[in-house]
Design a protein around this motif. Sequence first.
Motif, PDB file in Angstrom:
ATOM      1  N   GLU A 176       0.839  -1.204   0.000  1.00 16.20           N
ATOM      2  CA  GLU A 176       0.000   0.000   0.000  1.00 16.20           C
ATOM      3  C   GLU A 176       0.874   1.255   0.000  1.00 16.20           C
ATOM      4  O   GLU A 176       0.638   2.195  -0.753  1.00 16.20           O
ATOM      5  CB  GLU A 176      -0.923  -0.026   1.233  1.00 16.20           C
TER       6      GLU A 176
ATOM      7  N   SER B 172       2.697   1.663  -3.443  1.00 19.50           N
ATOM      8  CA  SER B 172       1.781   2.039  -4.533  1.00 19.50           C
ATOM      9  C   SER B 172       1.265   3.468  -4.326  1.00 19.50           C
ATOM     10  O   SER B 172       1.017   4.185  -5.281  1.00 19.50           O
ATOM     11  CB  SER B 172       0.637   1.040  -4.658  1.00 19.50           C
ATOM     12  N   SER B 173       1.150   3.889  -3.069  1.00 16.54           N
ATOM     13  CA  SER B 173       0.682   5.261  -2.806  1.00 16.54           C
ATOM     14  C   SER B 173       1.687   6.297  -3.326  1.00 16.54           C
ATOM     15  O   SER B 173       1.361   7.459  -3.506  1.00 16.54           O
ATOM     16  CB  SER B 173       0.424   5.478  -1.312  1.00 16.54           C
TER      17      SER B 173
ATOM     18  N   LYS C 215       4.375   0.694  -9.345  1.00 12.49           N
ATOM     19  CA  LYS C 215       3.553  -0.412  -9.834  1.00 12.49           C
ATOM     20  C   LYS C 215       3.951  -1.646  -9.008  1.00 12.49           C
ATOM     21  O   LYS C 215       5.097  -2.103  -9.058  1.00 12.49           O
ATOM     22  CB  LYS C 215       3.837  -0.637 -11.326  1.00 12.49           C
TER      23      LYS C 215
ATOM     24  N   LYS D 111      -6.418  -1.823  -2.755  1.00 14.39           N
ATOM     25  CA  LYS D 111      -7.260  -1.494  -3.923  1.00 14.39           C
ATOM     26  C   LYS D 111      -6.466  -0.958  -5.122  1.00 14.39           C
ATOM     27  O   LYS D 111      -6.904  -1.085  -6.248  1.00 14.39           O
ATOM     28  CB  LYS D 111      -8.449  -0.614  -3.553  1.00 14.39           C
ATOM     29  N   ASN D 112      -5.271  -0.408  -4.895  1.00  8.11           N
ATOM     30  CA  ASN D 112      -4.474   0.081  -6.037  1.00  8.11           C
ATOM     31  C   ASN D 112      -3.280  -0.813  -6.350  1.00  8.11           C
ATOM     32  O   ASN D 112      -2.292  -0.378  -6.948  1.00  8.11           O
ATOM     33  CB  ASN D 112      -3.973   1.495  -5.757  1.00  8.11           C
ATOM     34  N   VAL D 113      -3.369  -2.057  -5.916  1.00  8.96           N
ATOM     35  CA  VAL D 113      -2.226  -2.967  -6.046  1.00  8.96           C
ATOM     36  C   VAL D 113      -2.682  -4.201  -6.819  1.00  8.96           C
ATOM     37  O   VAL D 113      -3.807  -4.660  -6.638  1.00  8.96           O
ATOM     38  CB  VAL D 113      -1.772  -3.389  -4.615  1.00  8.96           C
ATOM     39  N   ASP D 114      -1.806  -4.738  -7.691  1.00  5.84           N
ATOM     40  CA  ASP D 114      -2.151  -6.007  -8.348  1.00  5.84           C
ATOM     41  C   ASP D 114      -1.929  -7.145  -7.352  1.00  5.84           C
ATOM     42  O   ASP D 114      -0.873  -7.207  -6.709  1.00  5.84           O
ATOM     43  CB  ASP D 114      -1.240  -6.245  -9.567  1.00  5.84           C
TER      44      ASP D 114
END
Length: 371
Positions: free
Chosen positions: A19, A22-23, A27, A205-208
Amino acid sequence: MKYDSLIVGCGLAGSVIAERLSSQGEKVLVIDKRDHIGGNCYDFRNDDGLTVHKYGPHLFHTDDKKVYEYLSRFTEWRPYELRVAASLGNELYPLPINRDTLNKFFKINLRTEDEAARFIELKKEKISIVKNAKQQVLSTIGREIYDAFFKNYTIKQWKTDPENLDASVTARIPIRTNTDDRYFTDKYQAMPLNGYAKMFESMLKNVDVKLNENFENIVKKISFEKMVYTGPIDEFFGFKFGRLPYRSLDFQFETLDREFFQEYCLINYPNEYEFTRITEIKHATGEKNEKTVIAREYPIEGGEPSYPIPNDTNHNIYGRYEKEAKNLKNVWFAGRLGQYKYFNMDQTVASALETADEILLRCKIKRKINL
Ligand SMILES: Cc1cc2nc3c(=O)[nH]c(=O)nc-3n(C[C@H](O)[C@H](O)[C@H](O)COP(=O)(O)OP(=O)(O)OC[C@H]3O[C@@H](n4cnc5c(N)ncnc54)[C@H](O)[C@@H]3O)c2cc1C
């Protein structure tokens, strides 16, 4: 596929680091060999709508405001203070040992903290250098309490005599002269309102995320600049310095057609039965339901790694892996398996936040040099 960072392990340590990175625009790919996110904190709703903690009861508690505020970005909370009892014979005794426990167990009537402190002083054994868990308890509270509350519980839990374990194992459990019957005294004590899995979903939520994926397989398929490994450190190095052993737990879940099974969220069984404790997590989640789920915990060998076994031999083995890890470039080890250390959730988060800061700082310096 090209990623800035690969994170191995989608537990608390891996998810916090993912988290954070990615913040900052990285990527990030997180993988886990299990079929779910959340690592050992994972929970789910069963067919009756009751929350189940698959890998054992997880009660969040911390004095660390930064950790609490960080997690609060991903969940609302249900305040909950855990209370635990020990079952001896047909009686329940408050845990940790407090003045009420002493009064009930010794059938006495200590009325003040001073009286309790003086009583404990008389019970304590004088041991000049405390070398193990048994001596730690004897020198803190004496033999009767050791025999009734600690000895067999520790043998069941660790399958070894407390004499063979670090003093740190039992030193985590305080002895109180007051009548505070809360298990933890931290400022923040709460359960994620919609459960741990939902909190992890929000963090990621913003991570694969790729589940059912092992580290050995993924490294062949993708490219990445750096990696954080939160799996077992000895496995990463092919066990070249030997295995780091763990104690495991087998959870036997049972759904009962009644609103509650026991008075407490958690009851320890130091002496009777093969299991060490029974948890009824419904007390902590506050769910309203005609049914309830309980979990009996049986310590076992060879299952999922639960607790690192703290003793000199294992500290030495870990030290060799740690040294080897420091020689690797662009690889960080984090979490309880990566650092072979029992961490409460808040400690895991605090340590993961530090690791993420260190990684981001290193990247910034590198970018500056390359400019
Ligand atoms: C029974 C029990 C009860 C606990 N109760 C509490 C509590 O009440 N309160 C509290 O604060 N703390 C509690 N804890 C501690 C808490 O569970 C930990 O702090 C936390 O889970 C640590 O997170 P982690 O990410 O380090 O490890 P984990 O949650 O174990 O995550 C590591 C992940 O890495 C994955 N992995 C490993 N190797 C590989 C590989 N080669 N490839 C892909 N994936 C891999 C694993 O599948 C796992 O999902 C408890 C611990 C236990 C054992």
